[in-house]
Structure formats: C-alpha cells, structure tokens
Design an enzyme around this catalytic site. Structure first.
Site, short mmCIF file in Angstrom:
data_model
loop_
_atom_site.label_atom_id
_atom_site.label_comp_id
_atom_site.label_asym_id
_atom_site.label_seq_id
_atom_site.Cartn_x
_atom_site.Cartn_y
_atom_site.Cartn_z
CB SER A 180 104.26 -78.05 20.33
OG SER A 180 105.16 -78.93 20.97
CG HIS A 208 101.64 -76.07 17.34
ND1 HIS A 208 100.68 -75.69 18.24
CD2 HIS A 208 102.08 -77.28 17.74
CE1 HIS A 208 100.56 -76.63 19.17
NE2 HIS A 208 101.40 -77.61 18.89
CE LYS A 239 98.03 -79.11 18.59
NZ LYS A 239 97.38 -79.56 19.81
#
Ligand SMILES: Cc1ncc(COP(=O)(O)O)c(C=O)c1O
Length: 389
Positions: A180, A208, A239
C-alpha cells in the site's frame, strides 16, 4: 480533570516529533480536482483509482438501491436477513476472483482482523511480510498465533522461516498483493510454490491490486496467472471499486466457516444497500472497461518519469502508487504543505504507516485525472524542488 492531563501531554509529544495528524475538509467528490478547505487543488492522494465513486452508473445504482431498500441494513446479516444485493455481489466477486465463493465484510480492515484469527490460533505460525498493512498486523495480534516477520518480499528469508516451522500445527503466509505504501507487487507465484512445499496456506491482501491488475481487473492473482482456489484472497471495495467494504474470496468451506466463526462478520450490522449496489455496478465497469486500467498505468508512467526528471527519487513501484521517500516526518510534512500552496494535494505519510526514517509523499494517480491535472502536479513538484532538495 487532572486524570485526563496525559491526553495533552501525548498530543504535544506527537506534535514535537512531527507526527500529529490533522483532518482536512473536502467539500467536493474525490475527482482529479477537489475543493479542500475552500480551495481547488489537484488530488493525488485518493484510492479511487478508476474514478468509479463518481461514475454516473454507479451513482444511479446507489440511488435506486436506497429507494428500494432504504438507507441502513438494520441489523447483522445473520439476524436481520441477508439483503439480496449481498448475494449478487458475492457471486460477482467469486467469479472475478476465480473462486467458489466470497464473503463481504464491513471494511477491508474488518475482513483482515476477522479472517486471520479464523485461519490461525494458538499453536499455529503466521509468516508476515515486514511491510504488510496495519489491518494484517492487528489480525495477527488478535489470532494469538505465533507471528514471525519476514523481510520485505525476501523469499530466502521466508524459505528459512518455513523450513523451521514444522513444530507448528498450521502455517499461514500473509502478504499484501500490491504494497500500500510502496506500490510494489509481492512475488506471489514464488510464495505459492514455497507454501505448497511446506504445507502452508497463503492469504493475499489485494486491496490495491483489485480492479487494477490483471486483464479483467481481478487483481494480483490474475496478474500472475495463478489459480484462484490455491490462495485465499482478501480485498476491499473501498479503493478501485469506489465504494466501501472488504471481502474474502476462497472455497465454499472457508466461506461457511467464516460465516460461523468470523467475529467481525457476525457481530456487526450489514453495509448500507446503496454501498452494495454501487459495488455491483462498479464491478461491471471494472470487468468491461480495460481502457480505464490502461489510462491509469499510462498516467502513472508519465508522472513517475516527470518527477524523476525533476530530480526526485521514487521507490521502484510498478503500479499506480508512487512513493517519493523524503526521510523525516517533518521534512515530508513541510514539502506536502508547500505543494498544497502550489495547488497540489499529495499527503505526507509518516510512521507508523511507514517505517521510521522513510516518511514520504504517497502519490496515487486516477484513470480519470486529466492531462492538465497531471501537468499541474508536475509543475507543483518542480516548483518546490529547489526549496527542499
Ligand atoms: C493493504 C490494505 N489492506 C487493507 C486495508 C483496509 O481496507 P479498508 O479501507 O477497506 O478498511 C487497506 C486500506 O487502507 C490497505 O491499504
């Protein structure tokens, strides 16, 4: 009230070492340019990587779900009934992840702190990458298993620890897929090979990588062409998906066990229907729009090259996360403040989010950034460089 005085002392101690964090008011949606505390600035600190949180189809789905189901879930999924939007979302997630089943949690943090104690307990061993996310660290703590940390992406170190692990009942290797704060990708194929040789489970946190890596946006496992059923995949809907929620994708037995044992699943209220519908709509877009990923990576390459040309040192990230390591928290904060005066919001990341001495600016690009916004960021970085570097 002297028994609360220590709060002021602690706060001051944080301020003195440059580690006091403060909230800033965002008065607009997380697009390439936002209104921050009343000023327009370009945003390079969002995880809304594909811009889906403001996609018209995603918003329409969220609005429709609110009209149909109301604003809140009204209780836990086991007790108050399971909204059908969960069933659709979990089956979509399992499909894109190539697993038998999936289970959605209230957040990625909750998914990690819930699954790790189910997979490992006293008498078991967890091998965790040194740069794993805090939610993994906290999940390990809750599990009461023995935890050993292997050096970041160091397969030799992992191999040594595995070869010394046979007194433990079960072994679990846990790693971020895309790290991250560094943006590099874990060597997942090699980790899986080692795991197979030492009879260990693998849990990958794809917060991610999901939506971003792989031809269909399936994430790190798809990126490496691995089979989904060999690895337990955790991820988040907060995200690239642009919504909220965490998930675990894996075998049907794993998911059934989680439904029965994962405390962060059982003892909390379900997500709002709007969030589930938004995630479902976003998943459709992720799978059908590879151009978003191409644009994201082209932006990342352009920004990275330009910053290196200006003179900055970036970590060798392979993704949309571009870390400019600056050292002390004070230095990172000063440069971030200076960039803000140039109209660029690139937040400083300081310990404990990153190891001491590696405070940084963590730049993240979005597929929906315009060329002008990227150029504004480059100009801002170029203008502050002579003052600090
Ligand atoms: C690697 C990683 N795992 C888990 C999480 C937690 O996800 P969420 O924000 O959905 O709680 C994050 C978010 O910051 C993350 O970066």
């Amino acid at each position: 009230m002297h028994n609360y005085n220590w709060l002021d002392t602690e706060r001051e101690a944080l301020e003195q070492v440059g580690l006091l964090r403060q909230l800033r008011n965002v008065m607009s949606a997380p697009t390439g340019t936002i209104n921050l505390d009343g000023r327009d600035v370009v945003l390079f600190g969002s995880n809304n990587y594909l811009g889906l949180s403001t996609h018209p189809k995603v918003i329409a789905a969220a609005v429709q779900a609110t009209r149909t189901f109301g604003t809140g879930a009204s209780g836990s999924r086991l007790i108050s009934g399971n909204n059908e939007l969960y069933t659709i979302l979990e089956s979509n997630l399992a499909e894109v992840k190539g697993t038998e089943a999936a289970l959605v949690f209230s957040s990625g943090y909750v998914a990690n702190t819930s699954i790790i104690p189910v997979l490992a307990g006293e008498g078991d061993l967890i091998l965790s990458d040194a740069l794993n996310h805090a939610s993994i660290i906290d999940g390990c703590r809750l599990s009461r298993a023995t935890k050993k940390v292997y050096q970041h992406c160091d397969l030799e170190h992992l191999k040594t620890l595995l070869s010394e692990s046979h007194a433990f009942q079960r072994r679990l290797i846990v790693t971020d897929g895309v790290f991250s704060m560094d943006g590099d990708i874990a060597p997942l194929s090699d980790i899986c090979d080692l795991a197979a040789r030492h009879d260990a489970m693998v849990l990958v946190d794809d917060a991610h990588g999901f939506g971003v890596l792989g031809a269909d946006g399936g994430g790190t496992v798809e990126h490496f062409g691995l089979e989904g059923d060999k690895i337990i995949q955790m991820g988040t809907l907060s995200k690239a998906v642009g919504a909220l929620g965490g998930y675990i994708a894996g075998s049907r037995s794993l998911i059934e066990l989680l439904i029965n044992r994962a405390r962060g699943f059982i003892f909390t209220t379900g997500l709002p229907p709007a969030t589930l519908a938004a995630a479902n709509a976003a998943l459709d877009i992720i799978r059908s729009t590879p151009e978003l990923r191409q644009r994201l990576f082209s932006h990342a390459k352009c920004l990275k090259t330009a910053l290196i040309d200006v003179g900055y040192t970036l970590l060798p990230s392979e993704t949309q996360i571009l870390p400019v390591v600056l050292g002390s928290p004070q230095r990172a904060t000063r440069i971030a403040e200076s960039l803000l005066t140039e109209g660029v919001f690139a937040p400083a990341i300081r310990p404990p989010a990153v190891p001491s001495g590696t405070s940084r600016l963590r730049l993240t690009v979005m597929a929906t950034h315009t060329e002008a916004e990227i150029q504004q960021a480059i100009a801002g970085f170029a203008s502050v460089f002579p003052k600090f570097c």
